[in-house]
Each structure stands twice: as structure tokens, then as C-alpha cells.
Write a protein that holds these residues in place. Structure first.
Motif, PDB file in Angstrom:
ATOM      1  N   TYR A   1      -3.224 -16.855 -10.591  1.00 18.40           N
ATOM      2  CA  TYR A   1      -2.665 -16.841 -11.938  1.00 18.40           C
ATOM      3  C   TYR A   1      -3.804 -16.844 -12.951  1.00 18.40           C
ATOM      4  O   TYR A   1      -4.920 -17.238 -12.640  1.00 18.40           O
ATOM      5  CB  TYR A   1      -1.746 -18.047 -12.191  1.00 18.40           C
TER       6      TYR A   1
ATOM      7  N   HIS B   1      -0.184 -13.036  -9.919  1.00 20.53           N
ATOM      8  CA  HIS B   1      -0.423 -12.008  -8.901  1.00 20.53           C
ATOM      9  C   HIS B   1       0.051 -12.558  -7.565  1.00 20.53           C
ATOM     10  O   HIS B   1      -0.139 -13.730  -7.269  1.00 20.53           O
ATOM     11  CB  HIS B   1      -1.921 -11.686  -8.791  1.00 20.53           C
TER      12      HIS B   1
ATOM     13  N   TYR C   1       2.442 -11.143  -3.700  1.00 17.80           N
ATOM     14  CA  TYR C   1       2.870 -10.099  -2.786  1.00 17.80           C
ATOM     15  C   TYR C   1       4.303 -10.352  -2.337  1.00 17.80           C
ATOM     16  O   TYR C   1       4.839 -11.453  -2.499  1.00 17.80           O
ATOM     17  CB  TYR C   1       1.936 -10.033  -1.572  1.00 17.80           C
TER      18      TYR C   1
ATOM     19  N   LYS D   1       1.769  -5.526  -3.262  1.00 19.23           N
ATOM     20  CA  LYS D   1       1.345  -6.379  -4.380  1.00 19.23           C
ATOM     21  C   LYS D   1       2.390  -6.467  -5.483  1.00 19.23           C
ATOM     22  O   LYS D   1       3.127  -5.520  -5.731  1.00 19.23           O
ATOM     23  CB  LYS D   1       0.034  -5.861  -4.970  1.00 19.23           C
TER      24      LYS D   1
ATOM     25  N   PHE E   1       2.890  -8.095  -9.611  1.00 14.38           N
ATOM     26  CA  PHE E   1       2.315  -8.710 -10.806  1.00 14.38           C
ATOM     27  C   PHE E   1       3.441  -9.004 -11.785  1.00 14.38           C
ATOM     28  O   PHE E   1       4.307  -8.163 -12.006  1.00 14.38           O
ATOM     29  CB  PHE E   1       1.292  -7.794 -11.494  1.00 14.38           C
TER      30      PHE E   1
END
Length: 79
Positions: free
Chosen positions: A27, A41, A43, A51, A53
Motif C-alpha cells: 500500500y 496493490h 493479486y 495483479k 490495483f
């Protein structure tokens, strides 16, 4: 406290809207003079290559920006 709340909020938002579970690993706070935002960030659970965000406004809690892997779309009944 802010990070934990933002992570829970973002994870629930993605689960409700897209039906996938995410794990956050990093973060970063935006400069306080610009906004009350926190970049998360992570997954998609089960595949660390997918990924995620999320830019979360933490006052009040809301999702400003969301980036998910290609192929993940909103659930049909989600607004």
C-alpha cells in the motif's frame, strides 16, 4: 487502522461486484495535501500473476480507481 479498513472495503467491493477474492500485498498513501487516498496493490487469490490495483479514498471510504486483470468483468446483477 486506515490501511486495514481500506483493504477490507476494497476486497469486499471487488468480491461483491466482480465475484473474485483478492489479497493485498502493498500500500502507499497519496500525499495528504492532494487527497485522502491509499493505493493498494495485490493479486487475485490463487494466481499471483493476476495483479490488482485499487485506489481507495479513506475519508469517506470509496473506490476511486480499480484495475483488474483482463477477462474479469462485473457480475451481471451488479451495479
Amino acid at each position: 487502522m486506515i490501511v486495514s479498513s481500506a483493504e477490507k472495503f476494497a476486497a469486499n467491493y471487488i468480491l461483491e461486484k466482480y465475484g473474485v477474492t483478492v489479497r493485498f500485498t502493498e500500500y502507499k498513501f497519496s500525499p495528504p495535501d492532494l487527497s485522502n487516498s491509499l493505493g493498494l496493490h495485490g493479486y487475485i487469490e490463487g494466481d499471483k500473476k493476476k495483479k490488482v490495483f485499487v485506489l481507495v479514498n479513506y475519508d469517506p471510504l470509496s473506490v476511486e480507481t480499480l484495475s483488474l486483470p483482463e477477462g474479469i468483468s462485473k457480475k451481471p446483477n451488479s451495479k
